[in-house]
Enzyme design. Structure first.
Site: not given
Length: 688
Positions: A187, A224-226, A246
């Site tokens: 994460d 890393e959520w883009g 998320d």
């Protein structure tokens, strides 16, 4: 969590303790993710590499499939050794292992808050009394694999702040390998401003070193959520990378994430996958129709399929969706292509995925809240010319033939998923029939509404002994005013039928479902039956004069985060947890609180002339949030504010809606993702 709305749960942006640490260090947060619409097209060289490069270590040559506990348990006590072992048992007993599900993954909260005296991670003995290795051994004994979670920062993403791996990469990777871990989700919280590429490459190297000493390769999931566009640089770092924030268990969240991930098709391929986050199927926030769309879209996007529901509590429908091997085969196709968007006009999506056998999977996806006809052709899908094609419905598990048309009337929020292929035996299958519907009817209790339907033959062979019938719920009357039968329906022809539908006098306002069915015989005599649900709304005409929107029943409401709220802001994710609608420091007693993307649809029945409101980003979002407000009268956009931020003053709007049957209040995210996009339709009212 990149939604500010989830302050009380797992927060994917850096906050609280992490913010304090960053401030002390004089560091800043990473830049927010660039909106999908503004992403530059990949270069030809990059796209070609993503199409042809296989994973050098042979890992994840198809998208990983398995389970992750986070969506159903978060950090609650029910996440423990017994649950994890129970999931592994269910994988075997329910056939999910045989369907391809392999990984049983632990998310955040498995560890103690502090490392031991030697700097090693320690499992929470209350949750995992026998330690992680014992759990790994149990999962391996079932022929499955185990995954674990940590963060590329000093702490993980949970507000309790469990140990992250930043500065401990070699030790942690070795510890994971020694335990028997097969998959690492890494994460992005509390990262101290260290460059993302550096952080994720350091763990890559640590995992490789641990693999060399133990002989255990570990699939590496970059989470890393883009934010740093990992699709552009991570193909030689990990096997999959998150492209979005998320997901949450709502239609709006799932839809917005799919839209972010779809443009990234050129970057996916064997050993390197775009990851739009875990599945929400079965968690209860969407309908089964919406969950089938969720599963269909993830499969046609060649996304990892990580079950996010507690399978110990799952119903038969959930297992039916998750265990659909026809759909799973699309996701796991060895060619490794992510589906590409052929069209999306008006919320009618055609998404095509090239398959290893030369065929195509095609998703006809209806984003809207009304049934829609969605169509394409074999030629448009890239298939070679042929007299006919095999058309397999992957949810109905039925084979038909088509002369080249691929079409269906798709229910609201639904997806029809086909596999289309050139097949020399195409004529041995019955012809494909397409049921079509005119406008979705509205009727008041005790009154009659017209319904128009048609049955079209898409096949290259005729349909014989054709018959259609329409049935309604108990107490509804249905009669026909035109033919319902045909001796033969040649290729390309239609049987059109008009009906009169009468709702009971005591019918309460709301949505009802009629069923249109067609029966026919193929040229070889085989019997075929197909059906289409037809929604009918029993409505009440709006009262004369000015009426607040929050005092009227809506036909449909969808929201990007939590439910639409009446007379309060959205607040957090739960229903009823909002606050007074507040714009520019002024509270408003009436209105709608929404979170983009959102749509709220009202029946106006041609009686209303105007809609008025004061709109803006709710003050509860501080300096965050970007929302654009639109009003649609039937199918026409009659008002658009453009993007408003919290820094902009609230805007008073008036829209002409003369003669419209329905009015939709739409909010969009301003083109920069949905973080903190709490919008207010304050003092919203119709004049009728």
């Amino acid at each position: 969590m990149r939604h500010r709305s989830l302050r009380t749960a797992r927060h994917r942006v850096i906050g609280g303790l992490a913010a304090a640490l960053l401030g002390t260090a004089g560091l800043t947060l990473p830049a927010a993710a660039q909106p999908a619409a503004a992403r530059p097209a990949p270069s030809e060289q990059t796209a070609r590499a993503a199409e042809t490069t296989l994973s050098g270590d042979g890992l994840a040559l198809t998208p990983p499939m398995g389970f992750n506990n986070w969506n159903s348990t978060h950090c609650r006590a029910e996440f423990n050794e017994a649950m994890v072992k129970g999931i592994a048992d269910l994988f075997v007993s329910k056939g999910l292992k045989d369907a391809g599900y392999t990984y049983v993954n632990l998310d955040d909260c498995w560890a103690l808050p502090q490392r031991d005296a030697n700097g090693k991670l320690v499992a929470d003995s209350a949750r995992f009394p026998n330690g992680i290795k014992a759990v790994a051994d149990y999962i391996h004994s079932k022929g499955l694999k185990i995954g674990i979670y940590t963060s590329a920062g000093t702490k993980t993403c949970n507000t309790a702040g469990f140990p992250g791996a930043l500065g401990h990469e070699r030790s942690d990777a070795q510890q994971f390998a020694d335990w028997g871990i097969d998959y690492l989700k890494y994460d992005n919280c509390n990262n101290q401003g260290v460059d993302a590429k550096q952080r994720y490459r350091t763990m890559r190297d640590a995992l490789k070193a641990a693999s060399e000493t133990t002989g255990r390769p570990i699939v590496y999931s970059i989470c890393e959520w883009g934010q740093n566009k990992p699709w552009e640089w991570a193909a030689d770092v990990g096997q999959l990378w998150r492209t979005t924030g998320d997901i949450s268990d709502s239609w709006g969240s799932m839809l917005s994430i799919a839209k972010e991930n779809l443009p990234l098709a050129p970057y996916a391929g064997p050993g390197h996958w775009n990851d739009p986050d875990m599945l929400e199927v079965g968690n209860g926030g969407m309908t089964d129709t919406e969950y089938r769309s969720h599963f269909s879209l993830w499969s046609v996007m060649a996304a990892p399929l990580l079950i996010g529901t507690d399978l110990r509590k799952a119903d038969a429908s959930t297992y039916q969706i998750l265990g659909n091997r026809d759909v799973i085969a699309v996701d796991q196709d060895p060619l490794g292509k992510q589906g590409t968007v052929l069209s999306s006009e008006g919320g009618r999506w055609v998404i095509s995925k090239e398959l290893a056998d030369g065929g195509r999977a095609v998703a006809l996806f209806n984003e809207t809240d009304q049934p829609q006809r969605i169509a394409t052709t074999a030629a448009r899908l890239g298939l070679p010319p042929a007299d006919g094609y095999r058309l397999r419905d992957l949810w109905q598990h039925q084979d038909h033939n088509t002369a080249g048309s691929v079409a269906a009337t798709v229910p609201a929020h639904g997806t029809v998923l086909y596999r289309v292929s050139a097949d020399k035996r195409w004529a041995s299958y019955p012809p494909a029939a397409e049921l079509r519907l005119g406008a979705s009817p509205f009727t008041e209790a005790g009154t009659t509404a017209p319904v128009e339907t048609a049955l079209g033959n898409l096949g290259g062979t005729p349909a014989h002994q054709v018959r259609v019938r329409l049935t309604g719920p108990d107490g509804w009357r249905v009669r026909t005013t035109s033919p319902t039968q045909a001796a033969t329906l040649p290729t390309g022809s239609r049987l059109a039928t008009r009906w009169q539908v009468t709702a009971p006098q005591d019918a309460t306002p709301g949505a009802y479902e009629l069923t249109l069915r067609a029966d026919y015989r193929s040229a070889r005599g085989g019997e075929v039956s197909t059906g289409l649900p037809i929604p009918v709304h029993v409505v009440v005409a709006p009262p004369t004069g000015a009426t607040y929107a929050s005092d009227l029943p809506w036909l449909n409401a969808v929201n990007g985060w939590g439910p639409v709220e009446k007379d309060t802001s959205v607040g957090e994710n739960a229903a009823g947890d909002g606050h007074p609608l507040t714009l520019d420091g002024t509270a408003h007693a009436k209105g709608l609180g929404v979170h983009a993307p959102s749509e709220v649809t009202y029946y106006t029945g041609g009686h209303c002339t105007a809609f008025t409101a004061k709109v803006g980003v709710d003050d509860e979002e501080g300096t965050a949030g970007t929302v654009a407000f639109e009003v649609w009268a039937d199918g026409a956009k009659v008002l658009s504010t453009g993007t408003l931020t919290n820094a902009d003053p609230a805007k008073t709007v008036t829209a002409a809606v003369d003669g419209a049957t329905t009015v939709r209040l739409v909010t969009t995210d301003g083109g920069d993702d949905i973080t903190s996009d709490h919008g207010d339709w304050a003092d919203a009212a119709f004049t009728c």
